[in-house]
Design a protein around this motif. Structure first.
Motif, PDB file in Angstrom:
ATOM      1  N   ASN A 117      15.005 116.221 -14.264  1.00 17.97           N
ATOM      2  CA  ASN A 117      13.799 117.021 -15.091  1.00 17.97           C
ATOM      3  C   ASN A 117      14.036 117.768 -16.657  1.00 17.97           C
ATOM      4  O   ASN A 117      13.360 118.139 -16.866  1.00 17.97           O
ATOM      5  CB  ASN A 117      13.725 118.336 -14.120  1.00 17.97           C
ATOM      6  CG  ASN A 117      12.802 118.322 -13.164  1.00 17.97           C
ATOM      7  OD1 ASN A 117      11.674 117.440 -13.345  1.00 17.97           O
ATOM      8  ND2 ASN A 117      12.403 119.129 -11.890  1.00 17.97           N
ATOM      9  N   GLU A 118      15.918 117.809 -16.455  1.00 21.83           N
ATOM     10  CA  GLU A 118      16.138 118.546 -17.693  1.00 21.83           C
ATOM     11  C   GLU A 118      15.720 117.510 -18.567  1.00 21.83           C
ATOM     12  O   GLU A 118      15.364 117.811 -19.702  1.00 21.83           O
ATOM     13  CB  GLU A 118      18.092 118.934 -17.429  1.00 21.83           C
ATOM     14  CG  GLU A 118      18.813 120.154 -16.799  1.00 21.83           C
ATOM     15  CD  GLU A 118      17.597 121.308 -17.882  1.00 21.83           C
ATOM     16  OE1 GLU A 118      18.092 121.176 -18.546  1.00 21.83           O
ATOM     17  OE2 GLU A 118      17.210 122.228 -16.397  1.00 21.83           O
ATOM     18  N   ILE A 119      16.054 116.353 -18.635  1.00 17.70           N
ATOM     19  CA  ILE A 119      15.335 114.644 -19.442  1.00 17.70           C
ATOM     20  C   ILE A 119      13.726 115.090 -20.375  1.00 17.70           C
ATOM     21  O   ILE A 119      13.848 115.584 -21.878  1.00 17.70           O
ATOM     22  CB  ILE A 119      15.934 113.454 -18.933  1.00 17.70           C
ATOM     23  CG1 ILE A 119      17.480 113.085 -18.676  1.00 17.70           C
ATOM     24  CG2 ILE A 119      15.478 112.601 -19.901  1.00 17.70           C
ATOM     25  CD1 ILE A 119      17.734 112.149 -17.940  1.00 17.70           C
ATOM     26  N   HIS A 168      20.965 116.073  -1.455  1.00 11.35           N
ATOM     27  CA  HIS A 168      21.662 117.359  -2.384  1.00 11.35           C
ATOM     28  C   HIS A 168      21.757 116.194  -3.260  1.00 11.35           C
ATOM     29  O   HIS A 168      21.529 116.397  -4.377  1.00 11.35           O
ATOM     30  CB  HIS A 168      22.824 117.605  -1.769  1.00 11.35           C
ATOM     31  CG  HIS A 168      23.418 117.899  -2.635  1.00 11.35           C
ATOM     32  ND1 HIS A 168      23.761 119.857  -3.618  1.00 11.35           N
ATOM     33  CD2 HIS A 168      24.928 118.106  -3.247  1.00 11.35           C
ATOM     34  CE1 HIS A 168      24.156 119.474  -3.807  1.00 11.35           C
ATOM     35  NE2 HIS A 168      25.280 118.760  -4.466  1.00 11.35           N
ATOM     36  N   SER A 169      22.211 114.761  -3.411  1.00  3.36           N
ATOM     37  CA  SER A 169      22.330 113.201  -4.283  1.00  3.36           C
ATOM     38  C   SER A 169      20.987 113.653  -4.620  1.00  3.36           C
ATOM     39  O   SER A 169      20.446 113.357  -5.934  1.00  3.36           O
ATOM     40  CB  SER A 169      22.468 112.536  -3.675  1.00  3.36           C
ATOM     41  OG  SER A 169      23.806 112.418  -3.184  1.00  3.36           O
ATOM     42  N   THR A 170      19.593 113.327  -4.276  1.00  6.13           N
ATOM     43  CA  THR A 170      17.874 113.297  -4.292  1.00  6.13           C
ATOM     44  C   THR A 170      17.848 114.741  -5.518  1.00  6.13           C
ATOM     45  O   THR A 170      17.359 114.658  -6.659  1.00  6.13           O
ATOM     46  CB  THR A 170      17.549 113.409  -3.168  1.00  6.13           C
ATOM     47  OG1 THR A 170      17.252 111.578  -3.219  1.00  6.13           O
ATOM     48  CG2 THR A 170      15.702 112.821  -3.385  1.00  6.13           C
ATOM     49  N   ASP A 171      17.900 115.479  -4.785  1.00  4.66           N
ATOM     50  CA  ASP A 171      17.996 116.878  -6.241  1.00  4.66           C
ATOM     51  C   ASP A 171      18.266 117.087  -7.177  1.00  4.66           C
ATOM     52  O   ASP A 171      18.306 117.506  -7.817  1.00  4.66           O
ATOM     53  CB  ASP A 171      18.507 118.366  -5.059  1.00  4.66           C
ATOM     54  CG  ASP A 171      17.299 118.688  -4.082  1.00  4.66           C
ATOM     55  OD1 ASP A 171      16.534 117.733  -3.820  1.00  4.66           O
ATOM     56  OD2 ASP A 171      17.363 118.893  -3.149  1.00  4.66           O
ATOM     57  N   VAL A 172      20.231 116.659  -6.986  1.00  6.30           N
ATOM     58  CA  VAL A 172      20.929 116.604  -8.192  1.00  6.30           C
ATOM     59  C   VAL A 172      20.047 115.823  -9.168  1.00  6.30           C
ATOM     60  O   VAL A 172      19.604 115.859 -11.092  1.00  6.30           O
ATOM     61  CB  VAL A 172      22.012 115.774  -7.709  1.00  6.30           C
ATOM     62  CG1 VAL A 172      22.571 115.898  -9.225  1.00  6.30           C
ATOM     63  CG2 VAL A 172      22.818 116.657  -7.750  1.00  6.30           C
ATOM     64  N   SER A 173      19.354 114.503  -9.025  1.00  8.91           N
ATOM     65  CA  SER A 173      18.715 113.410  -9.314  1.00  8.91           C
ATOM     66  C   SER A 173      17.581 113.774 -10.087  1.00  8.91           C
ATOM     67  O   SER A 173      16.923 113.643 -10.997  1.00  8.91           O
ATOM     68  CB  SER A 173      18.627 112.313  -8.869  1.00  8.91           C
ATOM     69  OG  SER A 173      19.936 111.526  -8.358  1.00  8.91           O
ATOM     70  N   MET A 174      17.295 114.650  -9.614  1.00  9.15           N
ATOM     71  CA  MET A 174      15.473 115.848  -9.415  1.00  9.15           C
ATOM     72  C   MET A 174      15.776 116.903 -10.574  1.00  9.15           C
ATOM     73  O   MET A 174      14.929 116.710 -11.806  1.00  9.15           O
ATOM     74  CB  MET A 174      14.443 115.866  -8.516  1.00  9.15           C
ATOM     75  CG  MET A 174      13.941 114.699  -7.463  1.00  9.15           C
ATOM     76  SD  MET A 174      13.333 115.219  -6.193  1.00  9.15           S
ATOM     77  CE  MET A 174      12.058 116.147  -6.499  1.00  9.15           C
ATOM     78  N   LEU A 175      16.764 117.088 -10.801  1.00 12.51           N
ATOM     79  CA  LEU A 175      17.406 118.357 -11.547  1.00 12.51           C
ATOM     80  C   LEU A 175      17.526 117.371 -13.189  1.00 12.51           C
ATOM     81  O   LEU A 175      17.195 118.114 -14.077  1.00 12.51           O
ATOM     82  CB  LEU A 175      17.963 119.352 -10.683  1.00 12.51           C
ATOM     83  CG  LEU A 175      18.266 119.948 -11.426  1.00 12.51           C
ATOM     84  CD1 LEU A 175      17.143 121.390 -12.020  1.00 12.51           C
ATOM     85  CD2 LEU A 175      19.787 120.641 -11.076  1.00 12.51           C
ATOM     86  N   ALA A 176      18.306 116.191 -12.836  1.00  7.76           N
ATOM     87  CA  ALA A 176      18.702 115.911 -13.509  1.00  7.76           C
ATOM     88  C   ALA A 176      17.608 115.592 -14.908  1.00  7.76           C
ATOM     89  O   ALA A 176      17.139 115.379 -15.893  1.00  7.76           O
ATOM     90  CB  ALA A 176      19.960 114.587 -13.676  1.00  7.76           C
TER      91      ALA A 176
END
Length: 87
Positions: free
Chosen positions: A31-33, A21-29
């Motif tokens: 991607n937004e950047i 979950h933490s990895t997914d949150v980081s990847m999502l962030a």
């Protein structure tokens, strides 16, 4: 007092799920950047495109004024080719 504790398999699964979950949150962030940066890059390119298009149309208008309508310019040579039939 008897303290309760997760079984090793439960703790292992919880840690694994939390890590994923933490990895997914980081990847999502990230991607937004990236999307934000690409959006700004796109805006800059659109401004450059509009400017180059305007410059091209203005120069094309100057050439039409000088050489008249009904011509084609061979870009590699600069030769002007008349598209109208002269009588």
């Amino acid at each position: 007092m008897n303290q309760k504790k997760l079984e090793n398999s439960e703790l292992s699964k919880l840690k694994s799920l939390n890590s994923a979950h933490s990895t997914d949150v980081s990847m999502l962030a990230q991607n937004e950047i990236d999307i934000s940066r690409l959006s700004k890059k796109k805006e800059n390119l659109i401004v450059r495109f509009e400017s180059s298009e305007s410059n091209l149309l203005h120069f094309e208008s100057d050439l039409i004024e000088k050489y008249g309508k009904g011509i084609r310019i061979d870009l590699p040579t600069g030769n002007i080719i008349s598209l109208t039939i002269d009588d």
